[in-house]
Design an enzyme around this catalytic site. Structure first.
Site, PDB file in Angstrom:
ATOM      1  N   ASP A   1      56.464  67.790  50.832  1.00 37.11           N
ATOM      2  CA  ASP A   1      55.125  68.335  50.584  1.00 37.11           C
ATOM      3  C   ASP A   1      54.794  69.321  51.695  1.00 37.11           C
ATOM      4  O   ASP A   1      54.579  68.923  52.836  1.00 37.11           O
ATOM      5  CB  ASP A   1      54.127  67.164  50.552  1.00 37.11           C
ATOM      6  CG  ASP A   1      52.690  67.643  50.511  1.00 37.11           C
ATOM      7  OD1 ASP A   1      52.464  68.864  50.417  1.00 37.11           O
ATOM      8  OD2 ASP A   1      51.788  66.784  50.582  1.00 37.11           O
TER       9      ASP A   1
ATOM     10  N   GLU B   1      65.722  82.762  79.309  1.00 39.79           N
ATOM     11  CA  GLU B   1      65.602  82.028  80.581  1.00 39.79           C
ATOM     12  C   GLU B   1      64.320  81.192  80.519  1.00 39.79           C
ATOM     13  O   GLU B   1      63.290  81.600  81.063  1.00 39.79           O
ATOM     14  CB  GLU B   1      65.453  83.005  81.746  1.00 39.79           C
ATOM     15  CG  GLU B   1      66.641  83.876  82.017  1.00 39.79           C
ATOM     16  CD  GLU B   1      66.345  84.798  83.202  1.00 39.79           C
ATOM     17  OE1 GLU B   1      66.459  84.366  84.353  1.00 39.79           O
ATOM     18  OE2 GLU B   1      65.955  85.953  82.947  1.00 39.79           O
TER      19      GLU B   1
ATOM     20  N   GLU C   1      61.470  78.703  81.348  1.00 43.79           N
ATOM     21  CA  GLU C   1      60.915  78.010  82.519  1.00 43.79           C
ATOM     22  C   GLU C   1      59.908  76.964  82.028  1.00 43.79           C
ATOM     23  O   GLU C   1      59.297  77.135  80.968  1.00 43.79           O
ATOM     24  CB  GLU C   1      60.208  79.009  83.429  1.00 43.79           C
ATOM     25  CG  GLU C   1      61.161  80.041  84.007  1.00 43.79           C
ATOM     26  CD  GLU C   1      60.476  81.155  84.799  1.00 43.79           C
ATOM     27  OE1 GLU C   1      61.125  81.743  85.669  1.00 43.79           O
ATOM     28  OE2 GLU C   1      59.290  81.457  84.529  1.00 43.79           O
TER      29      GLU C   1
ATOM     30  N   GLU D   1      62.192  76.279  90.260  1.00 43.43           N
ATOM     31  CA  GLU D   1      61.573  77.614  90.212  1.00 43.43           C
ATOM     32  C   GLU D   1      60.533  77.745  91.329  1.00 43.43           C
ATOM     33  O   GLU D   1      60.343  76.824  92.126  1.00 43.43           O
ATOM     34  CB  GLU D   1      60.948  77.862  88.830  1.00 43.43           C
ATOM     35  CG  GLU D   1      61.728  78.849  87.956  1.00 43.43           C
ATOM     36  CD  GLU D   1      61.818  80.252  88.553  1.00 43.43           C
ATOM     37  OE1 GLU D   1      61.012  80.601  89.438  1.00 43.43           O
ATOM     38  OE2 GLU D   1      62.711  81.016  88.136  1.00 43.43           O
TER      39      GLU D   1
ATOM     40  N   GLU E   1      63.914  75.768  85.865  1.00 40.77           N
ATOM     41  CA  GLU E   1      64.531  76.669  84.875  1.00 40.77           C
ATOM     42  C   GLU E   1      65.937  76.165  84.588  1.00 40.77           C
ATOM     43  O   GLU E   1      66.651  75.733  85.495  1.00 40.77           O
ATOM     44  CB  GLU E   1      64.585  78.096  85.448  1.00 40.77           C
ATOM     45  CG  GLU E   1      65.286  79.093  84.536  1.00 40.77           C
ATOM     46  CD  GLU E   1      65.174  80.548  85.040  1.00 40.77           C
ATOM     47  OE1 GLU E   1      64.114  80.911  85.583  1.00 40.77           O
ATOM     48  OE2 GLU E   1      66.155  81.281  84.883  1.00 40.77           O
TER      49      GLU E   1
ATOM     50  N   HIS F   1      62.061  84.935  79.814  1.00 36.50           N
ATOM     51  CA  HIS F   1      62.652  86.274  79.758  1.00 36.50           C
ATOM     52  C   HIS F   1      63.783  86.261  78.740  1.00 36.50           C
ATOM     53  O   HIS F   1      64.537  85.291  78.673  1.00 36.50           O
ATOM     54  CB  HIS F   1      63.214  86.672  81.127  1.00 36.50           C
ATOM     55  CG  HIS F   1      62.192  86.602  82.223  1.00 36.50           C
ATOM     56  ND1 HIS F   1      62.514  86.668  83.559  1.00 36.50           N
ATOM     57  CD2 HIS F   1      60.844  86.459  82.179  1.00 36.50           C
ATOM     58  CE1 HIS F   1      61.415  86.582  84.281  1.00 36.50           C
ATOM     59  NE2 HIS F   1      60.392  86.445  83.471  1.00 36.50           N
TER      60      HIS F   1
ATOM     61  N   ARG G   1      61.420  93.722  89.327  1.00 33.51           N
ATOM     62  CA  ARG G   1      60.938  92.528  88.653  1.00 33.51           C
ATOM     63  C   ARG G   1      59.425  92.561  88.405  1.00 33.51           C
ATOM     64  O   ARG G   1      58.850  91.586  87.929  1.00 33.51           O
ATOM     65  CB  ARG G   1      61.355  91.276  89.417  1.00 33.51           C
ATOM     66  CG  ARG G   1      62.816  90.934  89.207  1.00 33.51           C
ATOM     67  CD  ARG G   1      63.222  89.660  89.924  1.00 33.51           C
ATOM     68  NE  ARG G   1      64.470  89.122  89.405  1.00 33.51           N
ATOM     69  CZ  ARG G   1      65.683  89.571  89.692  1.00 33.51           C
ATOM     70  NH1 ARG G   1      65.842  90.598  90.498  1.00 33.51           N
ATOM     71  NH2 ARG G   1      66.751  88.983  89.177  1.00 33.51           N
TER      72      ARG G   1
ATOM     73  N   GLU H   1      66.647  93.121  79.860  1.00 28.47           N
ATOM     74  CA  GLU H   1      65.846  91.900  80.052  1.00 28.47           C
ATOM     75  C   GLU H   1      64.385  92.201  79.744  1.00 28.47           C
ATOM     76  O   GLU H   1      63.742  92.991  80.444  1.00 28.47           O
ATOM     77  CB  GLU H   1      65.967  91.397  81.499  1.00 28.47           C
ATOM     78  CG  GLU H   1      65.159  90.129  81.736  1.00 28.47           C
ATOM     79  CD  GLU H   1      65.098  89.702  83.204  1.00 28.47           C
ATOM     80  OE1 GLU H   1      65.334  90.535  84.095  1.00 28.47           O
ATOM     81  OE2 GLU H   1      64.790  88.524  83.441  1.00 28.47           O
TER      82      GLU H   1
ATOM     83  N   ARG I   1      60.727  90.838  79.765  1.00 29.00           N
ATOM     84  CA  ARG I   1      60.101  89.763  80.543  1.00 29.00           C
ATOM     85  C   ARG I   1      58.764  89.299  79.970  1.00 29.00           C
ATOM     86  O   ARG I   1      58.072  88.477  80.559  1.00 29.00           O
ATOM     87  CB  ARG I   1      59.928  90.244  81.992  1.00 29.00           C
ATOM     88  CG  ARG I   1      61.279  90.553  82.632  1.00 29.00           C
ATOM     89  CD  ARG I   1      61.138  91.295  83.950  1.00 29.00           C
ATOM     90  NE  ARG I   1      60.516  90.509  84.988  1.00 29.00           N
ATOM     91  CZ  ARG I   1      61.137  89.633  85.773  1.00 29.00           C
ATOM     92  NH1 ARG I   1      62.431  89.454  85.634  1.00 29.00           N
ATOM     93  NH2 ARG I   1      60.486  88.948  86.702  1.00 29.00           N
TER      94      ARG I   1
END
Ligand code: GLN
Ligand code: MG
Ligand code: MG
Ligand code: MG
Length: 442
Positions: free
Chosen positions: A54, A133, A135, A188, A195, A244, A315, A332, A334
């Site tokens: 359902d 990645e 966290e 972290e 992480e 990320h 970063r 990457e 982020r």
């Protein structure tokens, strides 16, 4: 490709009594039902015929007057669940959702990603890969009932400051039993924050893996008396939790983001893909950072992105291109946090990047300054725009973005948009302690 014979053998060898059929709702929650297995034929029947359920009580699925849906196991997703008892154990399939008549159900996020990936595979020979990645925080309730981190350690700390060494050990061992290829695990920056990274795979496998990862980690840590949270910003003044996503595009086994003949060794295609992610970043935020709380992570000073830019070592940028080249060349992104529905986030990221490729969107110059430190004037001069600062801004950007909204498919988009609007309306009508403290004596 697994075969049904191999699966039956594993079920017998592992004394599996319960087979869970899992699927994913619009918010990215795993849902499941369990079928007891009494003889090998039971498994064969389930795989062949699927199981009706359902769908009307699943948020974002169907209305009560058309409630029947069918779960069809994807046999490549079979695995035993190592945190369940060894005797009369539990295994699972992740399923695709169909209408009982056999047509795929448009509201199924996994089905959506699967179909879009298949189209690109067929039409262009593209294989889209993602490596996340994730966290998360491990927290507990103190004597006053407040949620507090499990330790006071910080980035890459060792025991005894890092109180979760043994927890991460158990988690990694369990994930390996679930066939994860773990690359590393570490404490972290935030207290109680951790992480665990696993190897990239095609976007569907990675989205399945993110779901399994979250379920396994929560279940295992819960048994140890702690709580795991994937909420993006559990503690004011501490780093938030991101997810990320490293992305690459392969064709005929070659990474087409790599070009040994350019100064950066990145291909033109890679730059256009970056261009697409930047162009659609505001709308992507609604899907990749989809909660009210997500926007408390996206503030300056905590290694989370705020400005729409890319860089090589930077970063503080939204997109970073790690130094690895050749097969490992990747982008990457982020922005995503672990509160996102990974199937929707990946399909949205893919379509944004593809739009960059199709329309040759120039990403401009990379920014290798610490963007957090730039003044508004400097940002303006460099032409750097900002990410949405609230869910409200993000879902309005989504509404205006044809590429990202249609990446979700019409059915999911309509439901997703109305859920986000409701979430925002609910949030904005709350009165918080912060406001009482600040305005009471006005
Ligand atoms: N926690 C940061 C984020 O919110 C990332 C920190 C890191 O991995 N270096 O994105
Ligand atoms: Mg990392
Ligand atoms: Mg990290
Ligand atoms: Mg990273």
């Amino acid at each position: 490709m697994a075969t049904i014979e191999e699966i039956i053998k594993k079920i017998e060898e592992n004394d599996i009594k319960f087979l869970r059929l899992q699927f994913v709702d619009i918010h990215g929650n795993f849902k499941n039902l369990a079928v007891p297995i009494n003889k090998p034929d039971d498994v064969e029947d389930i795989v062949k015929d699927g199981v009706l359920f359902d769908g009307s009580s699943i948020e974002g699925f169907v209305e009560i007057n058309e409630s029947d849906l069918l779960l069809k196991p994807d046999i490549d997703t079979f695995s035993t669940l190592p945190w369940r008892p060894e005797e009369k154990g539990v295994a699972r399939f992740i399923c695709d959702v169909y209408w009982p008549e056999g047509k795929p159900f448009d509201g199924d996020p996994r089905g959506r990603l699967k179909r879009v990936l298949e189209e690109y595979r067929k039409k262009e020979g593209y294989e889209y890969n993602v490596g996340p990645e994730p966290e998360f925080y491990i927290v507990k309730k103190n004597e006053n009932g407040e949620i507090v981190p499990c330790d006071d350690a910080t980035y890459f700390d060792v025991e005894p400051a890092d109180k979760a060494t043994d927890i991460r050990r158990e988690l990694v061992l369990a994930l390996e039993k679930l066939n994860f290829d773990i690359e590393m695990s570490h404490h972290e920056v935030g207290p109680g924050q951790h992480e665990i990274d696993f190897r990239f795979d095609n976007a569907l496998k990675t989205a399945d893996a993110v779901m399994t990862f979250k379920q396994a980690i929560k279940a295992i840590v819960h048994k140890m008396g702690y709580i795991v949270t994937f909420m993006p910003k559990p503690f004011q003044g501490e780093n938030g939790s991101g997810m990320h996503c490293h992305q690459s595009l392969f064709k005929k086994g070659e990474n087409i983001f790599y070009d040994p003949d350019t100064p950066t060794k990145l291909s033109e295609t890679a730059f256009y893909f970056i261009g697409g992610l930047l162009e659609h970043a505001k709308a992507l935020a609604a899907v990749c950072a989809p909660t009210v709380n997500s926007y408390k992570r996206l503030v300056p000073g905590y290694e989370a992105p705020v400005y729409i830019s890319y860089g090589f070592k930077n970063r503080s940028a939204l997109i970073r291109v790690p130094a690895a080249r050749g097969k490992a060349t990747r982008i990457e992104f982020r922005l995503p946090d672990p509160s996102c529905n990974p199937y929707l986030a990946f399909v949205a990221m893919l379509e944004a990047g593809m739009d960059g490729i199709k329309n040759k969107i120039d990403p401009g110059d990379p920014v290798d300054l610490n963007i957090y430190k730039l003044s508004e004037d400097e940002l303006k001069k460099l032409g750097i725009d900002v990410l949405p600062s609230s869910l409200w801004e993000a879902y309005h950007a989504l509404e205006e973005d044809e590429v990202v909204s249609s990446a979700l498919g019409e059915y999911i988009y309509e439901k997703f948009y109305s859920f986000k609007k409701k979430e925002w309306d609910d949030y904005r009508s709350q009165v918080f302690k912060y406001e009482i403290d600040r305005y009471l004596n006005i």
